[in-house]
Design a protein around this motif. Structure first.
Motif, PDB file in Angstrom:
ATOM      1  N   ARG A   9       1.006  -1.070   0.014  1.00 35.65           N
ATOM      2  CA  ARG A   9      -0.156  -0.141  -0.047  1.00 35.65           C
ATOM      3  C   ARG A   9       0.906   1.066   0.031  1.00 35.65           C
ATOM      4  O   ARG A   9       0.529   2.451  -0.352  1.00 35.65           O
TER       5      ARG A   9
ATOM      6  N   GLU B 234       1.095  -0.291   9.822  1.00 37.10           N
ATOM      7  CA  GLU B 234       0.007   0.790   9.315  1.00 37.10           C
ATOM      8  C   GLU B 234       0.196   2.054  10.206  1.00 37.10           C
ATOM      9  O   GLU B 234       0.158   3.102   9.575  1.00 37.10           O
ATOM     10  N   VAL B 237       2.767   4.012   8.421  1.00 39.89           N
ATOM     11  CA  VAL B 237       2.030   4.439   7.097  1.00 39.89           C
ATOM     12  C   VAL B 237       1.251   5.733   7.367  1.00 39.89           C
ATOM     13  O   VAL B 237       1.763   6.914   6.521  1.00 39.89           O
ATOM     14  N   ILE B 238       0.582   5.883   8.560  1.00 36.86           N
ATOM     15  CA  ILE B 238      -0.269   6.964   8.840  1.00 36.86           C
ATOM     16  C   ILE B 238       0.921   7.929   9.397  1.00 36.86           C
ATOM     17  O   ILE B 238       0.692   9.147   8.906  1.00 36.86           O
TER      18      ILE B 238
ATOM     19  N   ARG D  47     -10.683   2.233   8.452  1.00 35.15           N
ATOM     20  CA  ARG D  47      -9.430   2.023   7.447  1.00 35.15           C
ATOM     21  C   ARG D  47      -9.471   2.779   6.058  1.00 35.15           C
ATOM     22  O   ARG D  47      -8.592   3.091   5.676  1.00 35.15           O
ATOM     23  N   ALA D  50      -8.821   6.243   6.838  1.00 33.16           N
ATOM     24  CA  ALA D  50      -7.455   6.336   7.160  1.00 33.16           C
ATOM     25  C   ALA D  50      -6.894   6.257   5.850  1.00 33.16           C
ATOM     26  O   ALA D  50      -5.597   6.941   5.826  1.00 33.16           O
ATOM     27  N   LEU D  52      -5.882   3.209   4.761  1.00 27.84           N
ATOM     28  CA  LEU D  52      -5.192   1.970   4.781  1.00 27.84           C
ATOM     29  C   LEU D  52      -5.986   0.978   3.826  1.00 27.84           C
ATOM     30  O   LEU D  52      -5.499  -0.002   3.509  1.00 27.84           O
ATOM     31  N   GLU D  53      -7.152   1.275   3.393  1.00 31.31           N
ATOM     32  CA  GLU D  53      -7.606   0.338   2.404  1.00 31.31           C
ATOM     33  C   GLU D  53      -8.265   1.323   1.211  1.00 31.31           C
ATOM     34  O   GLU D  53      -8.577   2.332   1.456  1.00 31.31           O
TER      35      GLU D  53
END
Ligand SMILES: Nc1ncnc2c1ncn2[C@@H]1O[C@H](COP(=O)(O)OP(=O)(O)OP(=O)(O)O)[C@@H](O)[C@H]1O
Ligand SMILES: Nc1ncnc2c1ncn2[C@@H]1O[C@H](COP(=O)(O)OP(=O)(O)OP(=O)(O)O)[C@@H](O)[C@H]1O
Ligand SMILES: [Mg+2]
Ligand SMILES: [Mg+2]
Lengths: 390, 337, 432, 362, 362
Positions: A9, B234, B237-238, D47, D50, D52-53
């Motif tokens: 991602r 994650e 990532v944020i 998500r 956010a 993230l998806e």
């Protein structure tokens, strides 16, 4: 799901990942492909051209002998010898399309095929692509033997299974294969069994001196094994003499392999077994299981991934071993393991690349099968104990 | 042939079975001598206690016995031998130690070994890690992993043969049959005698071990990577970290413990492996390492047990700090049960 | 086992010796005999064919085995007390080592005498089998069987013919020929010192040959025993003689850089390349097994004696060689009988008639040699005025199979002869 | 000005459709809680906000800007994970500073913001510790602190308290409530399946079920006027008792008849068309009382009494439904197991749902 | 006949003393719950009863027999672990049968008991599954089933529900309550730090703190008459509000004066010697009411209002104590943040503790 999926991602283009893995795989494979190809080539070519040229076919220079002067015909003022360079030439030039030829070893490609070449002394020689030649002289031929010519022959890519045939049909190879398995299987299972028991004791049982034993075991991982060969064989001989039995036996080599692999096995297995959930073992204890039952019925099945992983390593090592087998099993024909038998094919001075490479491939096969059979455990099993949640 | 297979099969079964039967019988025996199934509870309890005291030694017994006989005893013998002359017959005091302190080849070996220790474990771990990360992200990752693991299945000697075909040198005018030189020549360079280039040749030999061992590192690290909580990544990532930063600042520190184990295992291997140097150069062109030096002194021309003993001891001594650190690490990790 | 040549059939074999031996050793039937030696591959097959005659004659169950780790194995086996009956040892140095540690059974004076009378340069051969035992007494331990000739230069006759070169009779001529080839645009020599774990040894043969061509045999012997130091000008001179060839960019195929790294097994193949990579190759008698398979000895490839300096006629025609010694590591009647067997001509002839076997035994029928080249070598061996065993094989293992090799690699790699030799001597000093 | 706008947001994992078109406007500064049963898509939705998806279809804007393709770090959001997701190898300080370091903020600025956040969350004494040396509550506070440091426009929480034990949960919940006041301008979106959290924290609750929004509204509205049976049963603990009834008299104040034969008047308008149809009568455990007279709704035998001190729970069987009826009585009670009790409820506390589960109340 | 007797049980790990002399008699068939803050030694005590930890000193008997030296399997106990501790490689059936197989029971007997247990716990359809194919609640039921199969005299539970989510927790709790009835003869000892579990399940609760027993008694007794401040604060959620006071008039019905100046009469006997001494007045959030008159106890500004529908929680500051005062009002309330409210409580609901924290009530 695993952590790395998330990286995706982040946006590093996936293509780059694919390409780089592909590149790494190719880099890693090249050496292996190299021997695979080499093992399929003819011995003569191995040392004269790179293995990567094997696919394209190559122009090979070789020598051939023209017909004997006695076969010359008279054609007007000229004497002519004709025929094919591929006929009955004891030089054994392989068939193919002739590209060029020459009459001096120092200049073997002086003339192009098909064109008549003036080679001095009133002689002309034409060699055609198909190998047919016309050799004429304005006087009778005087040499005793047929003239030597040098040819550049385009050869298609050619491979042979002869090397494998040689290796596989050599005497005693079947026996050696069986011997290897006889050595490797117990030499893999026995240390695993013994070290699993030990690893259990070292992680779940309480007794004085546990910490010291762990430390010693870890320390023993580094003992260079060459060092122990002489004292051990001496001991074997004494035991053998004392009991009047052969000092070199399968039992001896099993135990030797088992012992040499033991410290690492205990180290790795303890890592795993100590990481098993405490409650499961306590629960079995409450259920009335003794340590023996706990080990056999709970710990052993649960440690299967770790056992499988270690067995791969132990198997690889016993299978590929030569030294220990030679020392503890002996060198007689019926005692040779596969590595030893293949080694014997190499000749005193070695240097038989084709045999070496073919044998390397043959020995790889069994470990690879073992590896693929157990591979799925490898990924999660090995040292999984040291990985939280693994 | 059939009879061979049958007898081999029989041997395999008996061997494995005999080993298993020891544990089974010894436990049975314990149960018979100290019965716990029936009788007075007090008695049973006492018996169980005795059993608990004896059983660890039954479990450990074979392992300890094997290790004492096959490893500890030779180590002690080696230690004693290090004070004797080449035939092991005459006591020479510290003469061998003095020799080691002054021998040029010995110093050369130590230097090379340091090079190996600095490069190989690091390189294997690094490549293993990178490959583990990359292969985890693609669908054919497992195939790739298997390919990279494959060299592990090749014996060291076999591997050396393979690499000879890479490093082979032919004069500048001849056709190269070594891949590396062929490539160099293709790009217009002069072919080199790789295994004879001072200092660098060490690295060319190391490449072989790296080629073999990276698969090992990869497999273990890949398992560790799977253990990293996804959320930390994650979160990063944020926080705006890119792939590179996540790899170095989030993933690597979290599997540091596993990296240490891999590193240690390969370090030990580096100290013990000698087949590669033996087949490729036999220590010529200043590529000698300790394990080969030991081997040399042990077997060449009848051997010199005193000097080879010294070298063996040095190899063991060299690893001791690493092992101590590793044991500490291990006991910290799980605190013991 | 089948016998390769049916007894009694071929007149070139000395069948009588076989029958005599058979008659004399009927009493050891059923005993077993283990032999351990360095021969693998074809050599192993060949030796087994010889062993078959012994087995057939005596009814002994003789078994030969070998190993890549031959040298370690024999050290381990003897020290651990489980040696074979007979160890076949190519290095006198190792033989000496084993005898001083008391692992060998003396063969006795009668065997020594036999060798002395029956072998060409018999005295020399005895010397290489005689060592101090554990008790410090000299004894005769190694029975020589199978010799190798080292003072040989291989060439392709037809290439010579085409270029109009003559086989040189003196060292001066050889040097001249070398220059001539360079002048003609060719490369004269193929030299390869690579040999995996034994890299460097081919250079020692060069140096030894040069020693014998520049120094007296006595100096050579002193060099072996280190009475003449390695960095003595005599030795340094011989090294430089070798350097004349190996360290001249124009003289060697692939240039000097290729010398040390080219495998000695690949190196002779250059003779047969078209165009030839080189015209000359210095190597021992075993080398034809590394020629391309279709090359016929005597026709496609031949050798000439590595010539001597015309300026030093007093040195005669020295021959450098090597050989394997049979030593009894575990005594038994069968072991003794096998040594006896080695004294029969048939033991030699069976191998001679097949391939790559030379013997200094004067009692064999030279016609038994498989080809003329071998025969020529055999004659050279039996007729040598001076026979000297490979020096590096006699030096202590750490020198002859270690420092000497390394020194030569360093020398070819750029060090000067004096320094290289100095380092070898230093290593030797370190052993004392 | 809107904080977050979701327009027809859909999400599929391959063939599996997880969200079926979510429309939602979240005001700036609002505290929104997503609740719903496990697997309904709460986390997925969060998500997606956010980043993230990926969004399968639909449009998502934050602060007026379409963010479908914007990477997480550029959306001005911060997220607190259920598992804390602290970087285990960094100290508390470094955990909080990480994002700013990545963004190359100046040292002094980083320090200022970290210390301010630590101050707010009373983490100052622990700044040098590693996460493993902290208790669960402290860890969660660090995770929140890390989020605060990002100065987000939108604050996302995914079940931040569910790994904490009861006492800590209460304390941290209050902490979050405080934070909400302090950061009044920050939009907060909070996923939970704990009712108490949802009720106490939310400005508005979004009830999700199987990838669809069931109802959106302030907590008390959901409690008092659930739009359907799902929401009615989902909000409130123990869950609302549902009794199958048939509509007797429709009209502005309908009458329904229960299985036991009793009937009751419900001050809820029911269309005449539904006369005689089956329906569901809902009554919360806390709205039931023990009746001594005849004005009871249901009668049942006590299966189990749970005395919690402050309240007592009774489980009754033999009522009209198959599930036991739960009654929550204040204080202690002398009812004991096996007793037959009758229950009544104030009519205005009753809920009525039609067969599709929709409420009859407007 | 007693089930389990603990006499002066102490436990140390090396130098660290964990339990400081525990005395407890547990009747056969009793359901005892150990509660206490984390780390107080609950699990240790339970594990000592199970025989998984050695007893450092003291005497432990089960069924009248001293078991200090008896191994776990001979004590007639069964244990359910927080983490289920199922054997992951065995089916549900095998998990339950394992203990009996070890004990060499006959096949038919094993089958009978396993099926009976599976029946009780509604596990029959899952007997052939592996644990990984079960939900959390099912796994916990298997763990309980495994324990049942042992036919234990004493049943030990170590926080069996804490890994389950809220809904499952409630369901499994009820399951355990049923089990308790079914196995009326079996002594059960249960460790938890969930109050609701403790209150609903226990016959008697043992409150532990730092290795000591603080109080033992039936749940409601602990709720209504906590022996000391610790128990008072520990039992009940939200916790009891504690207000520092000074004893005004001692006597059978003492009067105390609060910080704010107000004074109150408490129907609790206080010895005269304590006159003028500081003390702590305890009042539960649910016992406080909003007072409109002057008969209030404390007054404060509302910090936070949490409306849960059924109840409303108020957090007040500016009361006499430093911690906010919590008030639990039934239903909804129109109090809002910032309001000043006055609180009163019925005198009989008040608790009074001396400076050592001991209650004044007999
Ligand atoms: N990567 C994925 N691939 C396929 N399906 C997924 C994936 N992630 C989630 N799902 C599915 O999407 C649905 C919604 O998942 P989500 O995590 O959003 O639920 P949730 O409401 O957060 O539940 P919980 O309360 O248990 O966290 C689930 O049915 C889940 O199985
Ligand atoms: N093996 C051990 N060695 C040293 N100390 C220990 C050990 N096991 C427990 N302790 C200590 O004993 C104390 C009591 O632990 P115990 O597990 O009984 O607490 P608990 O009341 O069960 O807590 P929780 O509610 O968190 O489970 C703790 O302070 C713990 O740190
Ligand atoms: Mg979720
Ligand atoms: Mg606990």
């Amino acid at each position: 799901m695993n952590a790395a999926i998330n990286l995706r991602r982040i946006g590093l283009p996936r293509l780059i990942v694919h390409l780089s893995v592909l590149l790494i795989c190719i880099l890693w494979l090249i050496p292996t492909i190299g021997i695979l190809v080499t093992s399929l080539r003819e011995p003569g070519q191995i040392a004269s051209s790179g293995w990567w040229t094997a696919f394209t076919g190559a122009a090979e220079t070789s020598a051939a002998r023209l017909g004997e002067p006695s076969t010359a015909r008279q054609d007007g003022p000229n004497f002519v010898i004709s025929g094919s360079v591929f006929d009955g030439s004891q030089e054994g030039a392989k068939k193919g399309a002739v590209r060029a030829f020459g009459t001096k070893v120092a200049a073997p490609t002086e003339f192009t095929a098909g064109n008549p070449a003036d080679i001095g002394d009133g002689e002309t020689l034409t060699v055609n692509e198909d190998g047919s030649y016309v050799y004429s002289k304005n006087a009778p031929f005087s040499d005793k033997r047929g003239k030597r010519v040098y040819l550049s022959i385009a050869q298609p890519a050619s491979f042979t299974l002869d090397n494998y045939r040689t290796v596989l049909t050599s005497q005693g190879i079947g026996q050696a294969f069986v011997n290897s398995l006889t050595v490797a299987i117990p030499a893999t299972i026995i240390p695993i069994l013994i070290s699993a028991f030990a690893a259990y004791a070292l992680s779940w049982m309480h007794f004085p001196g546990r910490a010291i034993i762990i430390a010693v075991v870890v320390g023993l991982i580094v003992v260079p094994l060459q060092m122990s060969l002489i004292p051990l064989l001496k001991m074997y001989n004494e035991i053998g003499a004392f009991f009047g039995i052969a000092s070199r036996s399968y039992v001896g080599i099993w135990l030797a392999h088992a012992a040499f692999g033991m410290p690492l096995a205990i180290y790795l297995l303890r890592n795993y077994i100590a990481g098993l959930p405490k409650e499961v073992i306590e629960s079995a204890r409450v259920d009335g299981a003794s340590d023996f039952e706990i080990f056999v019925r709970i710990v052993l099945p649960l440690s299967f991934p770790a056992l499988a992983s270690f067995s791969i390593f132990q198997f690889l090592w016993t299978w590929n071993d030569l030294l220990v087998a030679m020392v503890f099993l002996g060198t007689g024909k019926d005692q040779l393991v596969l590595t030893g038998a293949l080694n014997a094919l190499l000749g005193s001075m070695g240097g038989k690349w084709e045999i070496l490479t073919a044998s390397a491939f043959i020995t790889i096969i069994v470990p690879i099968i073992v590896f693929f059979a157990l591979q799925r455990y490898l990924v999660r099993g090995l040292l999984a104990g040291s990985v939280k949640g693994g | 042939m059939a009879s061979q297979i049958i007898s081999a099969f029989g041997a395999v079964i008996t061997g494995v079975f005999a080993c298993a039967i020891y544990y089974w019988l010894s436990d049975k025996l314990l149960q018979i001598i100290l019965p716990v199934r029936s009788g007075d509870v007090r008695r049973i309890s006492a018996n169980l206690k005795t059993q608990a005291a004896i059983r660890p030694w039954l479990f450990l017994g074979p392992a300890l016995l094997l290790m004492i006989v096959y490893l500890v005893y030779p180590v002690i013998a080696t230690f004693i031998l290090s004070f004797y002359d080449r035939s092991g017959g005459n006591f020479v005091g510290l003469a061998n130690y003095k020799w080691a302190a002054t021998d040029a080849q010995f110093r050369q070996s130590i230097f090379n070994n340091i090079l190996w220790l600095a490069v190989v474990p690091a390189a294997c771990t690094f490549f293993g890690l990178v490959i583990a990360v990359l292969t985890d992200r693609i669908w054919w990752g497992n195939i790739a992993k298997s390919l990279i693991f494959m060299p592990m299945a090749i014996s060291f000697v076999g591997a050396s043969v393979i690499w000879k075909f890479i490093y082979e040198y032919r004069g500048a005018d001849g056709t190269q049959i070594g891949l590396l030189n062929a490539i160099v020549q293709f790009f217009g360079g002069d072919p080199q005698v790789w295994i004879a280039m001072p200092i660098w040749n060490n690295f060319f030999l190391m490449v072989i071990l790296i080629w073999i061992q990276t698969g090992f590192a990869m497999v273990i690290l890949s398992a560790a990577l799977r253990g990293i909580p996804e959320e930390t990544i994650e979160a990063a990532v944020i926080d705006g970290a890119n792939g590179w930063q996540i790899f170095w600042k989030i993933m690597v520190p979290q599997i540091w413990g596993t990296i240490a184990v891999v590193w240690t295992t390969i370090t030990i291997l580096v100290l013990k492996v000698f087949d590669i140097v033996l087949t490729m150069t036999n220590g010529q062109w200043n590529t000698m390492v300790l394990a080969n030096l030991m081997f040399d002194w042990m077997f060449r021309g009848g051997g010199d047990s005193g000097r080879s003993a010294i070298i063996a001891l040095i190899i063991m001594a060299a690893v001791t700090p690493i092992m101590i650190w590793n044991i500490r690490q291990a006991s910290e990790d799980r605190g013991g049960h | 086992q089948e016998l390769k040549f049916p007894p009694g059939e071929d007149a070139k074999f000395n069948w009588k010796s076989f029958e005599d031996f058979k008659a004399a050793h009927a009493d050891i039937k059923g005993q077993s005999l283990t032999l351990f030696g360095p021969w693998r591959g074809e050599d192993e097959v060949l030796f087994n064919s010889v062993l078959a005659y012994f087995n057939a004659a005596t009814g002994v169950n003789g078994k030969y085995s070998s190993s890549e780790n031959y040298e370690q194995q024999i050290v381990i086996d003897t020290q651990a007390g489980s040696p074979p009956n007979i160890a076949i040892i190519p290095q006198p140095g190792l033989l000496a080592d084993l005898s001083t540690k008391g692992f060998l059974t003396p063969l006795g004076q009668e065997n020594a005498d036999w060798v002395k009378t029956n072998y060409g340069s018999g005295e020399d051969w005895i010397r290489y089998g005689t060592y101090k035992g554990k008790d410090g007494e000299e004894g005769y331990f190694g029975f020589p069987f199978k010799a190798d000739l080292k003072s040989m230069v291989w060439y392709v006759p037809e290439n010579f013919e085409e270029a109009g070169y003559e086989v040189p009779k003196t060292m001066e001529d050889l040097l001249k020929l070398t220059d001539q080839i360079v002048e003609d645009g060719g490369v004269p020599w193929c030299i390869g010192l690579g040999s995996g774990g034994a890299t460097g040894w081919p250079a020692t043969d060069w140096v030894e040959d040069m020693m014998l061509r520049t120094q007296t045999p006595e100096t050579y012997d002193k060099w072996v025993s280190n009475e003449v130091k390695f960095d003595d000008p005599a030795v340094v001179g011989a090294i430089d003689e070798f350097g004349k060839f190996a360290k001249n960019e124009k003289y060697v195929a692939g240039g000097v850089a290729a010398v040390a790294s080219t495998d000695f097994r690949d190196s002779p193949k250059g003779l047969f390349d078209i165009p030839p990579k080189c015209y000359l190759h210095h190597q021992a008698s075993f080398v034809p097994s590394f020629f391309p398979p279709d090359k016929e000895l005597g026709v496609d490839a031949d050798f000439f004696y590595m010539p001597t300096y015309a300026s030093k006629p007093e040195l005669g025609t020295p021959v450098l060689g090597a050989g394997t010694f049979f030593a009894i590591t575990k005594d038994s009647p069968a072991s003794k009988a096998f040594i006896e067997f080695l004294k029969t001509p048939i033991a030699h002839e069976v191998w001679m008639a097949q391939a790559s076997f030379l013997t200094p035994y004067k009692g064999v029928n030279l016609h038994a040699y498989a080809n003329d080249v071998l025969k020529k070598q055999g004659e050279l061996l039996t007729n040598a005025t001076t026979f000297r065993f490979d020096a590096s094989d006699q030096m202590p293992g750490k020198i002859g199979a270690g420092a000497f090799w390394t020194g030569m690699i360093d020398y070819v790699g750029g060090k000067d002869a004096k320094t290289a030799a100095g380092e070898i001597q230093k290593a030797w000093d370190g052993l004392k | 000005m809107t904080g977050v706008t979701l327009k027809e947001i859909r999400k599929s994992y391959g063939q599996v459709k997880v969200l079926h078109g979510i429309d939602l406007e979240i005001e700036q500064g609002e505290f929104i809680v997503f609740v719903g049963p496990s697997g309904c898509g709460k986390s997925t939705l969060l998500r997606m906000i956010a980043g993230l998806e990926t969004v399968t279809s639909g449009q998502m804007s934050i602060d007026g800007e379409v963010v479908n393709e914007v990477p997480p770090s550029r959306r001005g959001i911060a997220m607190v994970f259920q598992s804390y997701a602290l970087y285990p190898h960094m100290t508390v300080y470094d955990n909080m500073a990480f994002g700013m370091r990545i963004a190359r903020e100046s040292k002094t600025e980083i320090d200022r913001r970290v210390r301010a956040a630590a101050d707010t969350l009373q983490l100052t004494p622990y700044l040098d510790r590693l996460p493993k040396a902290l208790s669960g509550g402290q860890r969660q506070r660090v995770a929140i602190g890390r989020a605060i440091c990002r100065n987000p426009k939108v604050f996302l929480f995914d079940e931040p308290l569910s790994n904490l034990d009861a006492a800590l949960r209460v304390a941290t919940r209050i902490e979050i409530a405080r934070l909400k006041e302090k950061l009044a301008d920050t939009t907060m979106i909070y996923v939970t399946h704990d009712q108490v959290e949802a009720m106490t924290l939310a400005d508005r609750i979004v009830v999700l079920s199987a990838g669809k929004i069931e109802q959106v509204g302030p907590p008390l509205e959901l409690y008092e006027r659930p739009a359907n049976l799902f929401v009615a049963r989902f909000i409130g603990s123990p869950a609302m008792n549902i009794l199958p009834v048939t509509i007797g008299e429709p009209g502005a104040e309908a009458s329904v008849s229960l299985k036991g034969g009793k009937s009751a008047r419900v001050p809820i308008a029911v269309p005449t068309a539904d006369k005689g149809k089956p329906a569901n009568l809902g009554v919360r455990p806390e709205d039931l009382e023990i009746s001594t007279g005849d004005d009871y709704l249901v009668e049942g035998r006590v299966l189990l009494v749970e005395a919690l001190g402050e309240v007592t729970l009774l489980y009754l069987e033999g009522g009209a439904g198959e599930e036991p009826i739960v009654v929550k009585l204040p204080g202690t009670s002398d009812v004991s197991k096996g007793d037959i009790v009758r229950l009544k409820a104030a009519p205005e506390k009753l809920h009525l749902f039609n067969t599709e589960g929709r409420t009859y109340r407007i």
